[in-house]
Design a protein around this motif. Sequence first.
Motif, PDB file in Angstrom:
ATOM      1  N   THR A  22       4.024 -14.645  22.369  1.00  0.00           N
ATOM      2  CA  THR A  22       4.515 -15.603  22.374  1.00  0.00           C
ATOM      3  C   THR A  22       5.429 -16.596  23.839  1.00  0.00           C
ATOM      4  OG1 THR A  22       7.018 -16.983  20.894  1.00  0.00           O
ATOM      5  CG2 THR A  22       7.280 -14.131  22.504  1.00  0.00           C
ATOM      6  N   VAL A  23       6.000 -17.132  24.061  1.00  0.00           N
ATOM      7  CA  VAL A  23       6.631 -17.429  25.484  1.00  0.00           C
ATOM      8  C   VAL A  23       8.370 -18.397  24.785  1.00  0.00           C
ATOM      9  CG1 VAL A  23       5.921 -20.303  25.366  1.00  0.00           C
ATOM     10  CG2 VAL A  23       5.834 -19.314  26.987  1.00  0.00           C
ATOM     11  N   HIS A  30       4.790 -12.977  26.108  1.00  0.00           N
ATOM     12  CA  HIS A  30       4.478 -11.854  26.333  1.00  0.00           C
ATOM     13  C   HIS A  30       3.931 -11.584  24.460  1.00  0.00           C
ATOM     14  CE1 HIS A  30       6.204  -7.649  26.090  1.00  0.00           C
ATOM     15  NE2 HIS A  30       6.057  -7.832  24.643  1.00  0.00           N
ATOM     16  N   GLY A  31       3.256 -10.623  24.519  1.00  0.00           N
ATOM     17  CA  GLY A  31       2.299 -10.466  23.099  1.00  0.00           C
ATOM     18  C   GLY A  31       2.280  -9.107  22.812  1.00  0.00           C
ATOM     19  N   MET A  32       1.954  -8.474  22.020  1.00  0.00           N
ATOM     20  CA  MET A  32       1.426  -7.699  21.444  1.00  0.00           C
ATOM     21  C   MET A  32      -0.287  -7.645  20.398  1.00  0.00           C
ATOM     22  SD  MET A  32       4.262  -7.009  18.893  1.00  0.00           S
ATOM     23  CE  MET A  32       3.373  -5.796  17.426  1.00  0.00           C
ATOM     24  N   THR A  33      -0.773  -6.368  20.460  1.00  0.00           N
ATOM     25  CA  THR A  33      -1.307  -6.008  19.541  1.00  0.00           C
ATOM     26  C   THR A  33      -1.184  -5.902  18.205  1.00  0.00           C
ATOM     27  OG1 THR A  33      -3.169  -5.446  20.983  1.00  0.00           O
ATOM     28  CG2 THR A  33      -3.688  -4.730  18.823  1.00  0.00           C
ATOM     29  N   ALA A  34      -2.517  -6.165  16.941  1.00  0.00           N
ATOM     30  CA  ALA A  34      -1.074  -6.476  15.790  1.00  0.00           C
ATOM     31  C   ALA A  34      -2.464  -5.739  14.940  1.00  0.00           C
ATOM     32  CB  ALA A  34      -0.186  -7.014  15.103  1.00  0.00           C
ATOM     33  N   SER A  35      -2.048  -4.943  14.235  1.00  0.00           N
ATOM     34  CA  SER A  35      -3.227  -5.382  12.648  1.00  0.00           C
ATOM     35  C   SER A  35      -2.598  -5.052  11.345  1.00  0.00           C
ATOM     36  CB  SER A  35      -4.130  -3.329  12.887  1.00  0.00           C
ATOM     37  OG  SER A  35      -3.056  -2.346  12.534  1.00  0.00           O
ATOM     38  N   THR A 104       2.594 -25.272  20.333  1.00  0.00           N
ATOM     39  CA  THR A 104       4.137 -24.528  20.339  1.00  0.00           C
ATOM     40  C   THR A 104       4.048 -24.691  21.504  1.00  0.00           C
ATOM     41  OG1 THR A 104       4.312 -22.887  19.914  1.00  0.00           O
ATOM     42  CG2 THR A 104       4.558 -23.893  17.879  1.00  0.00           C
ATOM     43  N   GLY A 105       3.354 -24.591  22.313  1.00  0.00           N
ATOM     44  CA  GLY A 105       3.173 -23.845  23.947  1.00  0.00           C
ATOM     45  C   GLY A 105       3.130 -22.159  24.195  1.00  0.00           C
ATOM     46  N   ALA A 106       3.052 -21.519  23.101  1.00  0.00           N
ATOM     47  CA  ALA A 106       3.165 -20.363  23.092  1.00  0.00           C
ATOM     48  C   ALA A 106       0.984 -20.371  23.041  1.00  0.00           C
ATOM     49  CB  ALA A 106       3.287 -19.397  21.744  1.00  0.00           C
ATOM     50  N   PRO A 107       1.159 -18.760  23.663  1.00  0.00           N
ATOM     51  CA  PRO A 107      -0.289 -18.720  24.268  1.00  0.00           C
ATOM     52  C   PRO A 107      -1.747 -18.175  23.279  1.00  0.00           C
ATOM     53  CG  PRO A 107       0.874 -16.627  25.206  1.00  0.00           C
ATOM     54  CD  PRO A 107       1.628 -17.908  24.597  1.00  0.00           C
ATOM     55  N   VAL A 108      -2.720 -18.965  23.141  1.00  0.00           N
ATOM     56  CA  VAL A 108      -4.101 -18.318  22.377  1.00  0.00           C
ATOM     57  C   VAL A 108      -5.142 -18.280  23.690  1.00  0.00           C
ATOM     58  CG1 VAL A 108      -3.483 -19.541  20.132  1.00  0.00           C
ATOM     59  CG2 VAL A 108      -4.100 -20.846  21.938  1.00  0.00           C
ATOM     60  N   LEU A 109      -6.076 -16.954  22.713  1.00  0.00           N
ATOM     61  CA  LEU A 109      -6.811 -16.615  23.951  1.00  0.00           C
ATOM     62  C   LEU A 109      -7.986 -17.226  23.162  1.00  0.00           C
ATOM     63  CD1 LEU A 109      -8.078 -14.892  25.559  1.00  0.00           C
ATOM     64  CD2 LEU A 109      -8.670 -13.666  23.136  1.00  0.00           C
ATOM     65  N   ALA A 110      -8.747 -18.174  24.218  1.00  0.00           N
ATOM     66  CA  ALA A 110      -9.925 -18.993  24.438  1.00  0.00           C
ATOM     67  C   ALA A 110     -10.870 -18.993  23.777  1.00  0.00           C
ATOM     68  CB  ALA A 110      -9.885 -19.614  25.903  1.00  0.00           C
ATOM     69  N   ASP A 111     -11.289 -17.652  23.477  1.00  0.00           N
ATOM     70  CA  ASP A 111     -12.771 -17.596  23.586  1.00  0.00           C
ATOM     71  C   ASP A 111     -12.207 -16.588  21.709  1.00  0.00           C
ATOM     72  OD1 ASP A 111     -11.817 -14.884  24.933  1.00  0.00           O
ATOM     73  OD2 ASP A 111     -14.315 -15.182  24.924  1.00  0.00           O
TER      74      ASP A 111
END
Length: 167
Positions: A22-23, A30-35, A104-111
């Motif tokens: 999120t941003v 900020h982010g976290m790994t989740a399963s 939304t402005g939140a970050p996404v991993l480009a690849d």
Amino acid sequence: MDPILLREVLAQWASGVVVVATVTDAGRRHGMTASSFSAVALDPPLISVCLTTTSTTHRLIERSEIFTVSILSHEHEPIGRRFAGGKPAAVDHFGPERWDAAKTGAPVLADAAGWLDCRVAARHEAGDHTIVLGEVLAAGVPRRTAPLIYHARAFRELRDAARGTVP
């Protein structure tokens, strides 16, 4: 229920690995790994993530009302480890990879193997976690690749053993 036994049993469930991010209004990512991620519905488009109620990610998503899910590929294990718990919230986990801003402005991993950009649709308290339903506003599949899997408390790769190729 014995919590140690429960953790052992649940570790036998293989799942994909995502980064939930999120941003804030101030531009803090900020982010976290989740399963604990799942598709919920196609109409309306909904997904769910389960977040520990005491986590920084939970608090920031509660404030921002937006989040993204980046689905990690088998070669993203270092990213999965970097975003895993136990590190100070002040550390920038986003590292050298390219992270784009979603709608939304939140970050996404480009690849990423895939990504989803969401607005919080609902929250459901569930013990020490919150089940967050996200309305999917945008999505993408940057590339087709084998996923990163989490099983028995370790990252794994899923490959088509018969053909030796990506499924």
